[in-house]
Scaffold this active site. Structure first.
Site, PDB file in Angstrom:
ATOM      1  N   TYR A   1       0.825  -1.206   0.000  1.00 31.53           N
ATOM      2  CA  TYR A   1       0.000   0.000   0.000  1.00 31.53           C
ATOM      3  C   TYR A   1       0.862   1.261   0.000  1.00 31.53           C
ATOM      4  O   TYR A   1       0.382   2.340  -0.357  1.00 31.53           O
ATOM      5  CB  TYR A   1      -0.929   0.052   1.211  1.00 31.53           C
ATOM      6  CG  TYR A   1      -1.935  -1.057   1.323  1.00 31.53           C
ATOM      7  CD1 TYR A   1      -2.153  -1.971   0.285  1.00 31.53           C
ATOM      8  CD2 TYR A   1      -2.685  -1.212   2.482  1.00 31.53           C
ATOM      9  CE1 TYR A   1      -3.081  -2.998   0.411  1.00 31.53           C
ATOM     10  CE2 TYR A   1      -3.624  -2.236   2.621  1.00 31.53           C
ATOM     11  CZ  TYR A   1      -3.807  -3.126   1.585  1.00 31.53           C
ATOM     12  OH  TYR A   1      -4.728  -4.139   1.729  1.00 31.53           O
TER      13      TYR A   1
ATOM     14  N   LYS B   1       1.214  -6.736   5.836  1.00 32.67           N
ATOM     15  CA  LYS B   1       1.250  -7.910   4.974  1.00 32.67           C
ATOM     16  C   LYS B   1       2.544  -7.987   4.184  1.00 32.67           C
ATOM     17  O   LYS B   1       3.111  -6.960   3.804  1.00 32.67           O
ATOM     18  CB  LYS B   1       0.055  -7.891   4.003  1.00 32.67           C
ATOM     19  CG  LYS B   1      -1.289  -7.670   4.679  1.00 32.67           C
ATOM     20  CD  LYS B   1      -2.409  -7.602   3.668  1.00 32.67           C
ATOM     21  CE  LYS B   1      -3.701  -7.120   4.294  1.00 32.67           C
ATOM     22  NZ  LYS B   1      -3.713  -5.661   4.532  1.00 32.67           N
TER      23      LYS B   1
ATOM     24  N   HIS C   1       0.302 -11.906   1.747  1.00 34.85           N
ATOM     25  CA  HIS C   1      -0.727 -11.112   1.075  1.00 34.85           C
ATOM     26  C   HIS C   1      -1.484 -11.902  -0.003  1.00 34.85           C
ATOM     27  O   HIS C   1      -2.708 -11.811  -0.090  1.00 34.85           O
ATOM     28  CB  HIS C   1      -0.079  -9.871   0.465  1.00 34.85           C
ATOM     29  CG  HIS C   1      -1.022  -8.727   0.277  1.00 34.85           C
ATOM     30  ND1 HIS C   1      -0.628  -7.414   0.360  1.00 34.85           N
ATOM     31  CD2 HIS C   1      -2.354  -8.690   0.003  1.00 34.85           C
ATOM     32  CE1 HIS C   1      -1.663  -6.624   0.151  1.00 34.85           C
ATOM     33  NE2 HIS C   1      -2.725  -7.374  -0.077  1.00 34.85           N
TER      34      HIS C   1
END
Length: 276
Positions: free
Chosen positions: A51, A76, A109
């Protein structure tokens, strides 16, 4: 402040059932929005290395003054860090960005099966847990065949599996497997990511009218009643407060069943076999 219910994981740790997710939150906005989430009452934050906003989450944690033991932080491991000892370096990088000495939950992930490294990644997550850098370990987007392999290889069952799940796409094969193995389900995209008119569905709209709630609140309540962990994303403090204001009502059995009946294999994102 709302008292958010918790669930007990298969390793004995507890997890808040409702949190705030920062998927697609711009790094420059992350600190402000996570601080807003804290103000709204959230204590469970879900981020990920990919992210690009772990540092913003860490800045918000530091600025909040909230005691560490009152927070639940998830991040993650990305797909390109699954091989060899790369997961060990990856968690250290995430912790540095977050400004923490441990996270509460660390996830693989995606299985990225064509890369062939997800079993190794799971083995390294076990090592990371044993080192104290995370309290619990789990996976995201893993299907039963992936779960079978990592459990058979290690004898360790993930605490959670975070999967795409919303009324039109409920992944019953995965959720049934999880229930049989003591794995909690975390729902990502719980409102369908706005990719279909979920809020216009008759069972959702009718339940919202009956309870004086928004359609989003009704769907999030459905997730909680399904026993799932959910972390809706919003950039609006007002909407954050609405999303957490779902603990003062219950769907009737008929309302709940009608929303469940919206299942139509309506995946709106990538299939786990396609992400590498």
């Amino acid at each position: 402040m709302a008292i958010i219910p918790t669930l007990t994981l298969n390793d004995g740790n507890t997890i808040p059932q409702l949190g705030y997710g920062v998927f697609k939150v711009a790094p420059a906005e992350t600190e402000r929005l996570v601080l807003d989430a804290f103000e709204a009452g959230y204590r469970h934050i879900d981020t990920a290395a990919i992210y690009g906003n772990e540092a913003g989450v860490g800045a918000a944690i530091a600025a909040s003054g909230i005691p560490r033991d009152e927070l639940f932080i998830t991040t993650k491991l990305w797909n390109d860090r699954q091989a060899g000892d790369a997961p060990l370096a990856a968690i250290d990088e995430s912790l540095e960005k977050l400004g923490l000495d441990h996270v509460d939950l660390y996830l693989v992930h995606w299985p990225a099966p064509d890369n062939g490294n997800y079993v190794n990644a799971w083995e390294k997550l076990i090592d990371i847990r044993e080192s104290g850098r995370t309290r619990s370990i789990g996976v995201s987007n893993h299907l039963p065949e992936h779960l079978d392999r990592i459990i058979a290889a290690t004898g360790v069952t993930p605490a959670v599996d975070q999967i795409e799940l919303h009324p039109a796409y409920q992944q019953r094969e995965v959720t049934d497997y999880a229930a049989a193995h003591g794995i909690k389900i975390e729902s990502w995209g719980p409102l369908g990511q706005g990719k279909y008119p979920l809020f216009d569905e008759q069972p959702v709209a009718a339940a919202a009218a009956a309870h004086g709630k928004t359609p989003a609140q009704v769907v999030l309540r459905w997730h909680l009643e399904e026993g799932e962990i959910v972390f809706p994303k919003s950039s609006s403090l007002t909407r954050m407060r609405e999303n957490i204001d779902i603990l003062d009502f219950e769907l009737t059995p008929e309302e709940h069943a009608a929303i469940t009946a919206l299942e139509r294999d309506g995946r709106v994102s990538a299939h786990p076999s396609e992400v590498h």
